[in-house]
Design a protein around this motif. Sequence first.
Motif, PDB file in Angstrom:
ATOM      1  N   ALA A 254      -6.767   5.181   3.523  1.00 51.19           N
ATOM      2  CA  ALA A 254      -5.510   5.306   2.489  1.00 51.19           C
ATOM      3  C   ALA A 254      -4.243   5.456   3.140  1.00 51.19           C
ATOM      4  CB  ALA A 254      -4.688   5.806   1.146  1.00 51.19           C
TER       5      ALA A 254
ATOM      6  N   VAL B 265      -0.056   6.105  -0.228  1.00 48.19           N
ATOM      7  CA  VAL B 265      -0.147   7.032  -0.491  1.00 48.19           C
ATOM      8  C   VAL B 265      -0.029   8.125  -1.647  1.00 48.19           C
ATOM      9  CG1 VAL B 265      -0.727   9.394   0.384  1.00 48.19           C
ATOM     10  CG2 VAL B 265      -1.312   7.133   2.077  1.00 48.19           C
TER      11      VAL B 265
ATOM     12  N   ASN C 161       0.629  -0.883   0.605  1.00 48.72           N
ATOM     13  CA  ASN C 161      -0.005  -0.242   0.186  1.00 48.72           C
ATOM     14  C   ASN C 161       0.210   1.499  -0.284  1.00 48.72           C
ATOM     15  OD1 ASN C 161      -1.944  -1.821   0.496  1.00 48.72           O
ATOM     16  ND2 ASN C 161      -3.525  -0.562   1.661  1.00 48.72           N
TER      17      ASN C 161
END
Length: 203
Positions: free
Chosen positions: A177, A154, A152
Amino acid sequence: MSTNSTPSTVAPLRVAVLVGSTREGRFAPVVTRWLSGQLGQRADLRTDVIDLVETPLPTVFPAFGEEPAPGTEEALALVSPRLAAADAFILVTPEYNHSFPASLKNAIDWHNAEWHGKPVAFVSYGGLSGGLRAVEQLRIVLAELNAMTVRNTVSFHNSWGAFGEDARVDDPAVDAAAKAMLDQLTWWAQALRDARSLRPYAA
């Protein structure tokens, strides 16, 4: 009766935030201020912001067998111990010409063991791509240095219009996020810190 025991307290994880852009008029401080606010909400994390404008590193590497240029050791002493002490990293990067800044590559290349067996997350920013092409190239570089990049990220697309006053972002999706990224980073940082405490990383 169970013989298992769990420590009552766990030392917070040390997260080094490396600010990659050094250009005049850079947008990186705004993004970093927002990220610091997100990190400040986590009791399980301790943040060390390393800004390459404030701690510039030499740009000329010595040839094999040659001594570093004068001042090299002093410059590295302001950065290297902080990277070595970190349990995890977050790289804040823009996208320049489909890639990441030379200043960030330089900081990565001056170090080796400091990255080994540690997780790295990314906060990127830019135009339509949001800096994601820079992130994809960084993943390849960091794999070579035995670091583990979390899935993940941002990314701020058209980032100059994404922030309000005091580096605020009034978008619940961005907060979600950020939480997902930090949760993943924390999981890996804890797991890898525990592993490194048991045995040295086999680079």
